[in-house]
Scaffold this active site. Structure first.
Site, PDB file in Angstrom:
ATOM      1  CD  GLU A  81      -2.957  -1.097   2.297  1.00 32.28           C
ATOM      2  OE1 GLU A  81      -2.540  -0.630   3.367  1.00 32.28           O
ATOM      3  OE2 GLU A  81      -4.076  -1.624   2.182  1.00 32.28           O
ATOM      4  CD  GLU A 112       4.833 -21.062  11.053  1.00 31.00           C
ATOM      5  OE1 GLU A 112       5.003 -21.082  12.280  1.00 31.00           O
ATOM      6  OE2 GLU A 112       3.823 -20.591  10.509  1.00 31.00           O
TER       7      GLU A 112
END
Length: 270
Positions: A81, A112
């Site tokens: 953004e 992960e």
């Protein structure tokens, strides 16, 4: 130091399946109300990290967010953004998620748990001492993040973190940790809820404050935003109208000529 995973503690509520929709919504909202207060307590830590980021970015550095699952997705969201909002290059704020871009939409098994992949992902972006690496992990125990920050520290790169567990491994590894203890989740262990909300709030604070301090906002307006759709073009037109006291039509022509609000204002006031 003692380490207790508050993010894994049992919910303050039980027998959720027997509650009405109204009761569920009320209790979730009551828990959410605690989040902003928890983040407020972390403000000195957020300030310390932002000061480091601004210093590095003024020297040509970048921000790297790193996480897995919800934490990784929130980092990618904030990074993605920044270019349309503040007109900065896509390379300035980078979001890395364990498992790569596929993991943004679909979980990648065991990604992960890899302790070395995080640093490899940073190396693919030519990480340097001008950059800042911010690990995001509600638990504070994600191997992908821990391995990357540990190696970054060893290479004299500034590291920060956003976690919800005090004295967690991530809290202790990061040079500039942000710890926001939001308490047990409404659904036990579902850290996409209060923990995720806290992470989003902190990321908003970090990126917005950084961009303002770098001069990417004028007054309270996003004068460098990219005019990538009709809504933003209309907003830009109205900014120019308000600032220069010209007609909407003239504002539109000026934006076509100069590309964004800042350029219009600066060129017209010369």
């Amino acid at each position: 130091m003692d380490f207790s995973k508050t993010t894994e503690q049992s919910s303050l509520y039980n027998n959720l399946e027997n509650m009405s929709a109204e009761d569920l919504l009320t209790h979730i909202n009551n828990e959410d109300k605690k989040v902003a207060l928890a983040v407020e307590k972390s403000k000195p830590q957020i300030l310390a990290l932002v000061e480091q980021i601004v210093t590095k970015l003024k020297k040509g550095g970048r921000i790297f967010y790193m996480g897995a699952g919800t934490s990784g997705r929130l980092g990618v969201l904030d990074a993605s953004e920044c270019p349309p909002t503040f007109g900065v290059p896509h390379e300035l704020v980078v979001g890395l998620i364990a498992g790569g871009d596929t993991a943004i939409r679909k979980a990648v098994e065991n990604a992960e748990d890899n302790t070395t992949q995080g640093w490899l992902d940073l190396q693919a972006h030519d990480i340097s001492t001008n950059d800042v690496v911010i690990g995001i992990a509600a638990s504070g125990t994600t191997p992908y993040v821990l391995g990357a920050l540990q190696t970054a520290n060893e290479n004299n790169i500034v590291t920060g973190c956003i976690t919800m567990n005090e004295n967690s491994p991530l809290h202790l590894i990061a040079q500039f940790p942000i710890v926001s203890v939001v308490g047990p989740e409404f659904v036990t262990g579902s850290s996409r809820m209060k923990a995720g909300t806290a992470q989003k709030l902190i990321l908003n604070m970090i990126s917005t404050t950084t961009m303002i301090l770098l001069g990417k906002v004028k007054g309270n307006k996003m004068v460098d935003m990219k005019l990538s759709n009709s809504k933003l073009i209309d907003r830009a037109n109205r900014m120019v109208v308000d600032n220069l006291k010209v007609s909407y039509e003239e504002a539109s022509l000026l934006l076509e000529k100069y590309g964004n609000v800042r350029n219009v204002i600066e060129n017209r006031k010369k």
